[in-house]
Each structure stands twice: as structure tokens, then as C-alpha cells.
Scaffold this motif. Sequence first.
Motif, mmCIF file in Angstrom:
data_model
loop_
_atom_site.group_PDB
_atom_site.id
_atom_site.type_symbol
_atom_site.label_atom_id
_atom_site.label_comp_id
_atom_site.label_asym_id
_atom_site.label_seq_id
_atom_site.Cartn_x
_atom_site.Cartn_y
_atom_site.Cartn_z
ATOM 1 N N ALA A 15 -24.376 26.581 -54.477
ATOM 2 C CA ALA A 15 -24.950 25.282 -54.468
ATOM 3 C C ALA A 15 -26.652 25.629 -54.260
ATOM 4 O O ALA A 15 -27.337 25.156 -54.936
ATOM 5 N N VAL A 16 -26.964 26.577 -53.549
ATOM 6 C CA VAL A 16 -28.268 26.865 -53.168
ATOM 7 C C VAL A 16 -28.895 27.377 -54.519
ATOM 8 O O VAL A 16 -30.132 27.049 -54.806
ATOM 9 N N LYS A 17 -27.930 28.343 -55.246
ATOM 10 C CA LYS A 17 -28.552 29.020 -56.733
ATOM 11 C C LYS A 17 -28.813 27.885 -57.618
ATOM 12 O O LYS A 17 -29.416 27.711 -58.317
ATOM 13 N N ARG A 18 -27.963 26.431 -57.528
ATOM 14 C CA ARG A 18 -27.916 25.545 -58.692
ATOM 15 C C ARG A 18 -28.960 24.596 -58.402
ATOM 16 O O ARG A 18 -29.522 24.084 -59.039
ATOM 17 N N ALA A 19 -29.379 24.410 -57.009
ATOM 18 C CA ALA A 19 -30.211 23.428 -56.902
ATOM 19 C C ALA A 19 -31.666 23.717 -57.235
ATOM 20 O O ALA A 19 -32.342 22.658 -58.004
ATOM 21 N N LYS A 20 -32.062 24.813 -57.110
ATOM 22 C CA LYS A 20 -33.424 25.077 -57.723
ATOM 23 C C LYS A 20 -34.732 24.030 -57.388
ATOM 24 O O LYS A 20 -35.339 23.756 -58.135
ATOM 25 N N GLY A 21 -34.468 23.864 -56.030
ATOM 26 C CA GLY A 21 -35.626 22.767 -55.780
ATOM 27 C C GLY A 21 -35.168 21.281 -56.008
ATOM 28 O O GLY A 21 -35.968 20.537 -55.498
ATOM 29 N N ARG A 22 -34.149 20.958 -57.076
ATOM 30 C CA ARG A 22 -34.066 19.678 -57.320
ATOM 31 C C ARG A 22 -33.376 18.617 -56.061
ATOM 32 O O ARG A 22 -33.425 17.607 -56.066
ATOM 33 N N CYS A 23 -32.789 19.284 -55.048
ATOM 34 C CA CYS A 23 -32.045 18.553 -54.029
ATOM 35 C C CYS A 23 -32.012 19.622 -52.881
ATOM 36 O O CYS A 23 -32.122 20.858 -53.014
ATOM 37 N N LYS A 24 -31.756 18.922 -51.822
ATOM 38 C CA LYS A 24 -31.290 19.704 -50.715
ATOM 39 C C LYS A 24 -29.896 19.850 -50.571
ATOM 40 O O LYS A 24 -29.065 19.037 -50.766
ATOM 41 N N ILE A 25 -29.614 21.176 -50.079
ATOM 42 C CA ILE A 25 -28.146 21.630 -49.696
ATOM 43 C C ILE A 25 -27.844 21.443 -48.250
ATOM 44 O O ILE A 25 -28.395 22.123 -47.535
ATOM 45 N N ILE A 26 -26.872 20.690 -48.118
ATOM 46 C CA ILE A 26 -26.377 20.609 -46.523
ATOM 47 C C ILE A 26 -24.907 21.159 -46.369
ATOM 48 O O ILE A 26 -24.063 20.681 -47.063
ATOM 49 N N ALA A 27 -24.608 22.054 -45.771
ATOM 50 C CA ALA A 27 -23.467 22.802 -45.484
ATOM 51 C C ALA A 27 -22.532 22.227 -44.571
ATOM 52 O O ALA A 27 -23.125 22.126 -43.387
ATOM 53 N N GLY A 28 -21.271 22.015 -44.846
ATOM 54 C CA GLY A 28 -20.410 21.466 -43.922
ATOM 55 C C GLY A 28 -19.888 22.735 -42.969
ATOM 56 O O GLY A 28 -19.077 23.331 -43.652
ATOM 57 N N THR A 29 -20.351 22.916 -41.843
ATOM 58 C CA THR A 29 -19.909 24.200 -41.183
ATOM 59 C C THR A 29 -19.264 23.787 -39.760
ATOM 60 O O THR A 29 -19.087 24.676 -39.291
ATOM 61 N N GLY A 30 -18.973 22.575 -39.577
ATOM 62 C CA GLY A 30 -18.560 22.020 -38.098
ATOM 63 C C GLY A 30 -17.052 22.222 -38.297
ATOM 64 O O GLY A 30 -16.369 22.319 -39.194
ATOM 65 N N ALA A 54 -29.695 22.736 -44.555
ATOM 66 C CA ALA A 54 -29.347 22.017 -43.125
ATOM 67 C C ALA A 54 -27.663 22.095 -43.101
ATOM 68 O O ALA A 54 -27.259 22.732 -44.011
ATOM 69 N N LEU A 55 -27.096 21.913 -42.077
ATOM 70 C CA LEU A 55 -25.828 21.882 -41.564
ATOM 71 C C LEU A 55 -25.465 20.529 -41.261
ATOM 72 O O LEU A 55 -26.232 19.643 -40.681
ATOM 73 N N LEU A 56 -24.107 20.251 -41.788
ATOM 74 C CA LEU A 56 -23.470 18.905 -41.265
ATOM 75 C C LEU A 56 -22.398 19.453 -40.214
ATOM 76 O O LEU A 56 -21.468 20.240 -40.630
ATOM 77 N N LEU A 57 -22.550 18.982 -38.973
ATOM 78 C CA LEU A 57 -21.311 19.451 -38.105
ATOM 79 C C LEU A 57 -20.590 18.153 -37.494
ATOM 80 O O LEU A 57 -20.973 17.251 -36.994
ATOM 81 N N ALA A 58 -19.414 18.127 -38.134
ATOM 82 C CA ALA A 58 -18.416 17.211 -37.814
ATOM 83 C C ALA A 58 -17.938 17.264 -36.090
ATOM 84 O O ALA A 58 -18.107 18.342 -35.632
ATOM 85 N N ALA A 59 -17.682 16.082 -35.626
ATOM 86 C CA ALA A 59 -16.986 16.086 -34.342
ATOM 87 C C ALA A 59 -15.924 16.837 -34.164
ATOM 88 O O ALA A 59 -15.115 16.576 -34.859
ATOM 89 N N PRO A 60 -15.754 17.826 -33.078
ATOM 90 C CA PRO A 60 -14.439 18.487 -32.916
ATOM 91 C C PRO A 60 -13.252 17.516 -32.987
ATOM 92 O O PRO A 60 -13.179 16.833 -32.333
ATOM 93 N N TYR A 61 -12.360 18.007 -33.958
ATOM 94 C CA TYR A 61 -11.185 17.166 -33.951
ATOM 95 C C TYR A 61 -10.031 17.528 -33.295
ATOM 96 O O TYR A 61 -9.871 18.855 -33.059
ATOM 97 N N TYR A 62 -8.900 16.966 -32.849
ATOM 98 C CA TYR A 62 -7.532 17.224 -32.242
ATOM 99 C C TYR A 62 -7.821 17.509 -31.138
ATOM 100 O O TYR A 62 -6.850 16.936 -30.027
ATOM 101 N N ASN A 63 -8.797 18.406 -30.459
ATOM 102 C CA ASN A 63 -8.739 18.952 -29.065
ATOM 103 C C ASN A 63 -9.580 17.786 -28.075
ATOM 104 O O ASN A 63 -9.460 18.071 -27.216
ATOM 105 N N ARG A 64 -10.059 16.756 -28.747
ATOM 106 C CA ARG A 64 -10.622 15.639 -28.178
ATOM 107 C C ARG A 64 -11.278 16.076 -26.805
ATOM 108 O O ARG A 64 -11.224 15.509 -25.650
ATOM 109 N N PRO A 65 -12.495 16.666 -27.077
ATOM 110 C CA PRO A 65 -13.483 17.027 -25.786
ATOM 111 C C PRO A 65 -14.001 15.701 -25.408
ATOM 112 O O PRO A 65 -14.222 14.559 -25.886
ATOM 113 N N SER A 66 -14.621 16.031 -24.071
ATOM 114 C CA SER A 66 -15.277 15.100 -23.419
ATOM 115 C C SER A 66 -16.604 14.867 -24.008
ATOM 116 O O SER A 66 -17.043 15.501 -24.904
#
Length: 287
Positions: free
Chosen positions: A65-80, A101-113
Motif C-alpha cells: 500500500a505504501v509503495k502504491r500510494a505514491k503520495g495520492r492518499c494516506k495509508i492507515i495500518a490496522g495494527t490493534g 498512521a495506525l488504526l488501533l481497535a479496542a481490545p476485544y474479548y478480554n473486556r478491559p476496564s
Amino acid sequence: MDFGRLITAMITPFNSDLKIDWDGFAKVFDYLIEEQESDSLVICGTTGESPTLTEEEKLQLFEAAVKRAKGRCKIIAGTGSNDTAHSIHLSQAAEKLGVDALLLAAPYYNRPSQEGLYQHFKAVAESVSIPVILYNVPSRSVVNIDADTTVRLSHIPNIVATKDCAGTDQLTRIVSGAAEDFLVYSGDDSSALPALSVGAHGIVSVASHVVGKEMKRMIEAYSSGNVKAAAQLHAQLLPVFSGLFTFPSPAPVKHALALKGLPAGGVRLPLLPATEDEGRFIASLFQ
């Protein structure tokens, strides 16, 4: 960093063996930018079937995605994930590959406080130097990042935005309380216009795979003060917004892309492709 107002959570195209279709990836990537006017793309989000992608596949997709973007858009990686240590590991690897940038989903299943959520996101954000976007999706993670927690996190320098699916009441509280320049995005296509009305900046969308141009016009109409035109566009688009979630996503949007002649491919188990009846319903949305 400006991610724009229309961010698409991109599918991951698969071939007949359900391996990544790299030619298809390039075609869909370009189509989303050039034809559907996406400002940024989320790679390996839930719509990209992140739960069934291996770490190696994710890193390959980030790099492509980074190589393909070539400045045409921002690449946000889902790493959460629901493992803070692994989220840090994947986030640092994505940063080295050059994502914006990074997209971090809320931790699932273990239900943190709420304090656990705060410490999780703080630890990941402080492990990298690039911007971080929170992702609150209680219907999938079974935990809500409360508005007060999001406001608190907004004061961490590189936590710059949130994608929130908890409704306009929560969005309102975040918009009114968050740090200056913190951006709020709706994560629900059907709520895009209502979210804008309470101060959201834009939408992280699935429907923009097929109606991105129309969504862009809706956002632009509202932003320019033409609320009536925006409302009319919202009403026209609502059946598509709702229809693309009548069975488990991303199977509906992948079928919609296939109807347009784009190489979306199938979905990996435990998801299933559209049945004949489901396929006919998706086709009816665009007639």
C-alpha cells in the motif's frame, strides 16, 4: 496530519484459493483513490478481514500500500489487537514500512476496564512516532471506549483521532471535550451525516467502495452549508448504507465490487460469500 474527510476501510482481494490477489489489490486500490475519491485508506482493518490475515500477510499489505500510494492518499495500518505487546510489535513494524498512521481497535474479548483501555492505547502510541487513530466499535469488541477515556487519550500527543461507532451522543461528548485538533470520525456509514452535524470531521467507510463519490458530494454539501442537499443525498444513499450490512461484512461489499467487474474475490472462513438470494439483494441496491 490531514487524513481527509472520506477514509475507506479497504477490502483485501483474494483469488480463487483465498490467497491475496496482488493484481486485484492494485486495481481496487487505484479505483478507490481515482474513481471513488478516497482521501485515505485503512489497510488490514476489519473490512480487510484482519482476523484471518497472518502477520506476514499484513506486513506485505502495508508495504504494498505504501509503495502504491505514491503520495495520492494516506495509508492507515490496522495494527490493534487484544494483546498490547503484539499490538506494539506490529505497530512498530508497520511504522518501519512507512505507513502514515495506525488504526488501533479496542481490545476485544478480554473486556478491559477503562483504565486498562487507557493504558493499552497509551503504551502502543508511545512505542511509535507516527499518528494513532483509536477505533471504538462496541458491537465487535464488546467494550466501549467511553467518551471520557477518549478525551483523556486525546491529550497524548500522537493520538490524533478516533473512529467511533457508539452513536452521536458519545461523538458529541468527544467533540466537545477532546484536545484541540483531535479529529472525530464516524465508523458507521448510516450515521455519517448525523455525525457531521455534531462536529465529526468525516467518515471511515465501507460503502465508499461503491458510492464514495456520492458520499464525498454529501460531505461537501454539508460542509458548504447546503444542508438540504446533503440530507437528500443521505436519504438516497441510506439503502446502500444499510444493505451492505444485511449479512456479515465484507461479503456484501465484495459482492457489490464483483458486480462492478472489480477483483474482490471471496471471503475466508468463518465468513461466507453471498448466497444467490443475498447476491440478488445486493444487486437490487444499485438498480
